[in-house]
Scaffold this active site. Sequence first.
Site, PDB file in Angstrom:
ATOM      1  N   LYS A  53      16.907 -17.565 -35.330  1.00  0.00           N
ATOM      2  CA  LYS A  53      16.580 -18.066 -33.994  1.00  0.00           C
ATOM      3  C   LYS A  53      15.078 -18.263 -33.796  1.00  0.00           C
ATOM      4  CE  LYS A  53      19.443 -16.204 -30.620  1.00  0.00           C
ATOM      5  NZ  LYS A  53      20.039 -15.100 -29.819  1.00  0.00           N
ATOM      6  N   ASN A  58      16.070 -15.131 -19.198  1.00  0.00           N
ATOM      7  CA  ASN A  58      15.491 -16.382 -18.723  1.00  0.00           C
ATOM      8  C   ASN A  58      14.682 -16.083 -17.473  1.00  0.00           C
ATOM      9  OD1 ASN A  58      16.473 -18.198 -20.710  1.00  0.00           O
ATOM     10  ND2 ASN A  58      18.495 -18.059 -19.790  1.00  0.00           N
ATOM     11  N   ARG A  78      29.481 -28.940 -15.872  1.00  0.00           N
ATOM     12  CA  ARG A  78      28.328 -29.822 -16.087  1.00  0.00           C
ATOM     13  C   ARG A  78      28.814 -31.203 -16.496  1.00  0.00           C
ATOM     14  NH1 ARG A  78      23.415 -26.542 -19.078  1.00  0.00           N
ATOM     15  NH2 ARG A  78      23.847 -24.483 -18.202  1.00  0.00           N
ATOM     16  N   ARG A 114      13.386 -17.675 -15.072  1.00  0.00           N
ATOM     17  CA  ARG A 114      13.346 -18.889 -14.244  1.00  0.00           C
ATOM     18  C   ARG A 114      14.682 -19.039 -13.540  1.00  0.00           C
ATOM     19  NH1 ARG A 114      16.952 -21.967 -17.259  1.00  0.00           N
ATOM     20  NH2 ARG A 114      16.894 -21.547 -19.479  1.00  0.00           N
TER      21      ARG A 114
HETATM   22  P1  ADP Z   1      18.896 -20.270 -25.740  1.00  0.00           P
HETATM   23  O1  ADP Z   1      17.520 -19.753 -25.469  1.00  0.00           O
HETATM   24  O2  ADP Z   1      18.917 -21.526 -26.492  1.00  0.00           O
HETATM   25  O3  ADP Z   1      19.745 -20.235 -24.527  1.00  0.00           O
HETATM   26  P2  ADP Z   1      20.296 -17.842 -26.623  1.00  0.00           P
HETATM   27  O4  ADP Z   1      19.627 -16.779 -27.402  1.00  0.00           O
HETATM   28  O5  ADP Z   1      20.544 -17.567 -25.189  1.00  0.00           O
HETATM   29  O6  ADP Z   1      19.468 -19.193 -26.782  1.00  0.00           O
HETATM   30  O7  ADP Z   1      21.657 -18.216 -27.331  1.00  0.00           O
HETATM   31  C1  ADP Z   1      22.402 -19.355 -26.965  1.00  0.00           C
HETATM   32  C2  ADP Z   1      23.854 -19.171 -27.367  1.00  0.00           C
HETATM   33  O8  ADP Z   1      23.976 -18.929 -28.769  1.00  0.00           O
HETATM   34  C3  ADP Z   1      24.529 -17.975 -26.723  1.00  0.00           C
HETATM   35  O9  ADP Z   1      25.034 -18.278 -25.460  1.00  0.00           O
HETATM   36  C4  ADP Z   1      25.640 -17.663 -27.713  1.00  0.00           C
HETATM   37  O10 ADP Z   1      26.725 -18.533 -27.538  1.00  0.00           O
HETATM   38  C5  ADP Z   1      24.982 -17.977 -29.029  1.00  0.00           C
HETATM   39  N1  ADP Z   1      24.378 -16.769 -29.622  1.00  0.00           N
HETATM   40  C6  ADP Z   1      23.150 -16.274 -29.386  1.00  0.00           C
HETATM   41  N2  ADP Z   1      22.926 -15.155 -30.104  1.00  0.00           N
HETATM   42  C7  ADP Z   1      24.050 -14.928 -30.817  1.00  0.00           C
HETATM   43  C8  ADP Z   1      24.449 -13.954 -31.802  1.00  0.00           C
HETATM   44  N3  ADP Z   1      23.634 -12.984 -32.195  1.00  0.00           N
HETATM   45  N4  ADP Z   1      25.690 -14.075 -32.331  1.00  0.00           N
HETATM   46  C9  ADP Z   1      26.512 -15.074 -31.986  1.00  0.00           C
HETATM   47  N5  ADP Z   1      26.200 -16.013 -31.101  1.00  0.00           N
HETATM   48  C10 ADP Z   1      24.976 -15.970 -30.501  1.00  0.00           C
HETATM   49  P1  ADP Z   2      20.410 -22.403 -18.631  1.00  0.00           P
HETATM   50  O1  ADP Z   2      19.978 -21.255 -19.500  1.00  0.00           O
HETATM   51  O2  ADP Z   2      19.810 -22.418 -17.287  1.00  0.00           O
HETATM   52  O3  ADP Z   2      21.856 -22.609 -18.670  1.00  0.00           O
HETATM   53  P2  ADP Z   2      19.856 -24.448 -20.548  1.00  0.00           P
HETATM   54  O4  ADP Z   2      19.729 -23.563 -21.746  1.00  0.00           O
HETATM   55  O5  ADP Z   2      20.994 -25.394 -20.472  1.00  0.00           O
HETATM   56  O6  ADP Z   2      19.726 -23.647 -19.230  1.00  0.00           O
HETATM   57  O7  ADP Z   2      18.501 -25.253 -20.402  1.00  0.00           O
HETATM   58  C1  ADP Z   2      18.220 -25.940 -19.212  1.00  0.00           C
HETATM   59  C2  ADP Z   2      17.218 -26.997 -19.477  1.00  0.00           C
HETATM   60  O8  ADP Z   2      15.986 -26.437 -19.848  1.00  0.00           O
HETATM   61  C3  ADP Z   2      17.571 -27.931 -20.601  1.00  0.00           C
HETATM   62  O9  ADP Z   2      17.027 -29.186 -20.270  1.00  0.00           O
HETATM   63  C4  ADP Z   2      16.874 -27.332 -21.792  1.00  0.00           C
HETATM   64  O10 ADP Z   2      16.659 -28.293 -22.781  1.00  0.00           O
HETATM   65  C5  ADP Z   2      15.611 -26.846 -21.145  1.00  0.00           C
HETATM   66  N1  ADP Z   2      15.023 -25.654 -21.764  1.00  0.00           N
HETATM   67  C6  ADP Z   2      15.542 -24.409 -21.776  1.00  0.00           C
HETATM   68  N2  ADP Z   2      14.699 -23.538 -22.377  1.00  0.00           N
HETATM   69  C7  ADP Z   2      13.616 -24.253 -22.756  1.00  0.00           C
HETATM   70  C8  ADP Z   2      12.379 -23.940 -23.415  1.00  0.00           C
HETATM   71  N3  ADP Z   2      12.096 -22.709 -23.837  1.00  0.00           N
HETATM   72  N4  ADP Z   2      11.499 -24.936 -23.613  1.00  0.00           N
HETATM   73  C9  ADP Z   2      11.783 -26.188 -23.210  1.00  0.00           C
HETATM   74  N5  ADP Z   2      12.912 -26.536 -22.573  1.00  0.00           N
HETATM   75  C10 ADP Z   2      13.815 -25.608 -22.348  1.00  0.00           C
HETATM   76 MG    MG Z   3      20.189 -18.562 -23.425  1.00  0.00          MG
END
Ligand code: ADP
Ligand code: ADP
Ligand code: MG
Length: 456
Positions: free
Chosen positions: A158, A290, A338, A292
């Site tokens: 990640k 998050n 969505r 925000r």
């Molecule tokens: P983002 O910042 O893109 O939202 P997250 O860390 O919240 O990233 O992870 C996004 C999604 O990826 C989670 O909602 C889950 O579905 C999956 N995910 C994240 N971490 C894990 C993990 N350790 N094992 C399995 N799935 C994961």
């Molecule tokens: P949520 O966690 O609120 O469900 P999403 O993961 O779907 O949100 O992200 C919401 C919006 O913010 C999307 O347009 C995504 O691409 C953007 N986004 C989320 N995290 C970041 C980041 N760290 N940098 C840039 N854009 C981000």
């Molecule tokens: Mg997330």
Amino acid sequence: MFKRILIANRGEIAVRIIRCCMEMDIETVAVYSTEDRNSLAVMAATESVCIGPAKAADSYLKEDVIIEVAKRCGCDAIHPGYGFLSENASFARKCLDNGIAFIGPSAEIISRMGDKQSARELMIRTGVPVVPGSDGLLLTLEDAKTAAARVGYPVLLKASAGGGGKGMRKAFSPEELEQAWSSARAEAKAAFGNDDMYLEKLVQNPHHVEMQILADQHGNTICLGERDCSIQRNNQKLLEEAPSPLLDEKLRRKMAKTAVKAAKAAGYFSAGTVEFVLDDDRNFYFIEMNTRIQVEHPVTEELVGIDLIREQIRIAAGMKLNMTQDEVRQSCHTIECRINAATTGRITFLHMPAGYGVRVESALYTGCEISPYYDSMIAKIIVSGKTRLEAIRRLRRALEELVIEGIETNADFMHLLTFHPDFILGKYNTGFWEKNHWEIEEWLSKGNIAQTESES
Ligand code: ADP
Ligand code: ADP
Ligand code: MG
């Protein structure tokens, strides 16, 4: 209270914030790219200022330009929405340095929790369960392989600055990790300008359940309950609901307590979300916070009857929470769906659903253009009912009312998804899409289910 807020965002969230400001008697300044000159946010704001060309890097991400506009237009606060500059600590600090309130937590808190790896370390020190993973950042592929061997495959690589499901890759073997290492880093560099990496054990098809936090600058922190966001595609949420079909009252209370503990450890204030994954035995693990407002915040607003944007603004202005933990009541079942654009172009006809228990958040209107430059999420349909089944039936009916012509969307897919037995039974996890999308697409190709039923 603030007199004039600049909205450093676009699309549905910009309109959402402007509407809230109107109700609070606060003037608004919309900043926009040339691509968005005819947007609803521009029409709705008190004043609007063009800040550059279509590419976000040249407009919505121009920190100094946005701050200059805020000063010139006499704004005393900036709301960053989600995405763009919303989790950018340097921008939050610049706002403060220029005498403008940033509607969100402080720059220090954003650095502490917005960086996923450092948040993870703080959670370990605080005693919040995290998914087993690497210690600190991975500097080389060798580091990654050593960490993966220790936690055991499969792993999830990640990006520490990641968001929106970008910059993460699964790896089931050292060979796959090698591939993942270069592609995840390249994606993270392109999306976030930062390719710091860490890794976690891959929880197989987990549930995603997150807790909404609200905290003021006077030490009051409350949890407004959960949202189940397990219906995802490529780690991006498609549908969110609350209460979660997975939790019972005991687990809900335990997770809420843990989320409050996490927020307090970070010294958190403003609205924020603590995200967890749960395995099949309902063990939960922190994955990120998050710092925000989130896309799916309306689910909680409907569930507990609170305007989260309004609360964010009040908190940024130094006011106290006007609700205690004991006053939080969950009074209905809410689902958000969505609507994503699958193509770009002009919307030639639009009809939005309405009626009892239906709320729509969007910046669409007949004649507006869907641009390839930004996020494909164009609308959110939020429905509430007394029971989960009532909410599901209402969502189906709302999606049947929805008409978007001129572009392709996922609306029909989402409509059919609400008929899937596993969804109806609440028996789903983040593997739902992968497991079932072929079947749903087959239904789609055969035409609308409701029509088929009434014809026979
Ligand atoms: P983002 O910042 O893109 O939202 P997250 O860390 O919240 O990233 O992870 C996004 C999604 O990826 C989670 O909602 C889950 O579905 C999956 N995910 C994240 N971490 C894990 C993990 N350790 N094992 C399995 N799935 C994961
Ligand atoms: P949520 O966690 O609120 O469900 P999403 O993961 O779907 O949100 O992200 C919401 C919006 O913010 C999307 O347009 C995504 O691409 C953007 N986004 C989320 N995290 C970041 C980041 N760290 N940098 C840039 N854009 C981000
Ligand atoms: Mg997330």
